[in-house]
Design a protein around this motif. Structure first.
Motif, mmCIF file in Angstrom:
data_model
loop_
_atom_site.group_PDB
_atom_site.id
_atom_site.type_symbol
_atom_site.label_atom_id
_atom_site.label_comp_id
_atom_site.label_asym_id
_atom_site.label_seq_id
_atom_site.Cartn_x
_atom_site.Cartn_y
_atom_site.Cartn_z
ATOM 1 N N LEU A 202 0.830 -1.201 0.000
ATOM 2 C CA LEU A 202 0.000 0.000 0.000
ATOM 3 C C LEU A 202 0.869 1.258 0.000
ATOM 4 O O LEU A 202 0.594 2.213 -0.720
ATOM 5 C CB LEU A 202 -0.940 0.001 1.199
ATOM 6 N N ALA B 281 0.704 3.946 -2.874
ATOM 7 C CA ALA B 281 0.385 5.341 -2.563
ATOM 8 C C ALA B 281 1.503 6.285 -3.003
ATOM 9 O O ALA B 281 1.241 7.433 -3.376
ATOM 10 C CB ALA B 281 0.120 5.499 -1.076
ATOM 11 N N LEU C 222 -8.887 0.324 -5.007
ATOM 12 C CA LEU C 222 -8.984 1.632 -4.348
ATOM 13 C C LEU C 222 -9.307 2.776 -5.311
ATOM 14 O O LEU C 222 -10.178 3.597 -5.025
ATOM 15 C CB LEU C 222 -7.711 1.938 -3.563
ATOM 16 N N GLU D 179 -12.444 5.454 -5.100
ATOM 17 C CA GLU D 179 -12.161 6.881 -5.000
ATOM 18 C C GLU D 179 -12.672 7.686 -6.192
ATOM 19 O O GLU D 179 -13.318 8.717 -6.024
ATOM 20 C CB GLU D 179 -10.646 7.093 -4.870
ATOM 21 N N GLU E 212 -9.022 1.826 6.441
ATOM 22 C CA GLU E 212 -7.944 2.766 6.748
ATOM 23 C C GLU E 212 -7.816 3.871 5.699
ATOM 24 O O GLU E 212 -7.371 4.973 6.012
ATOM 25 C CB GLU E 212 -6.612 2.031 6.875
ATOM 26 N N GLN E 213 -8.200 3.585 4.464
ATOM 27 C CA GLN E 213 -8.100 4.569 3.396
ATOM 28 C C GLN E 213 -9.356 5.435 3.278
ATOM 29 O O GLN E 213 -9.474 6.260 2.378
ATOM 30 C CB GLN E 213 -7.814 3.873 2.051
#
Length: 165
Positions: free
Chosen positions: A15, A19, A53, A57, A82-83
């Motif tokens: 992750l 990121a 993800l 988003e 967590e995101q």
């Protein structure tokens, strides 16, 4: 340290790397779709679920991930929470050859590098079954040079199990 702890460490590192990549790289799959609406997306062989993800988003999609790893449900859900996408990602242990979803459930199905480790005919039949008409299938497999390099490295071990793998 348990296998789950080890997998969580791996997922967190992955992750962090994901990121840290530029937005174009992180959003490559979503960007390929342009204005195509994606209500539900499935990642077959999702690992930690990172490729989902950007769909949560950027497309506000409901994301589903399946993998044969025992840790997938707990780790994928943890990463989504967590995101800031709690309730947008659902993960379960399942085989690509036996998808636990109704026919025509998804606008998009992703399969990145996992297909060669499955019975291709069965997995592709299942993917076609759960993909909605006019849906998109995003597939990535290793290039032949990847396998050639792997064979060369494993041949050095003279270990039959390594060569067979």
């Amino acid at each position: 340290m348990t296998e789950l702890d080890t997998y969580i460490q791996y997922a967190r590192l992955t992750l962090q790397n994901f990121a840290a990549s530029d937005a174009e790289t992180r959003n490559a799959l979503v960007n390929q779709l342009g204005d195509f609406a994606v209500e539900r997306v499935l990642d077959v062989g999702c690992g930690a679920g990172l490729q989902l993800l950007p769909f949560a988003e950027n497309k506000q999609s409901i994301c589903y991930g399946i993998d044969i790893g025992e840790e997938v449900g707990e780790v994928g859900t943890m990463i989504f929470r967590e995101q800031g996408f709690a309730g947008k990602g659902f993960f379960m242990r399942a085989l690509g050859e036996q998808l636990p979803f109704a026919d025509e459930s998804f606008e998009v199905v992703i399969c990145r590098v996992a297909l060669p480790y499955m019975d291709n005919h069965k997995a592709l039949t299942e993917i076609a079954r759960v993909l909605r008409p006019q849906g998109k299938f995003l597939l990535k497999i290793h290039a032949p040079l990847f396998y050639w390099g792997m064979l060369k490295e494993r041949a050095k071990t003279l270990n039959p199990k390594q060569l067979a793998y």
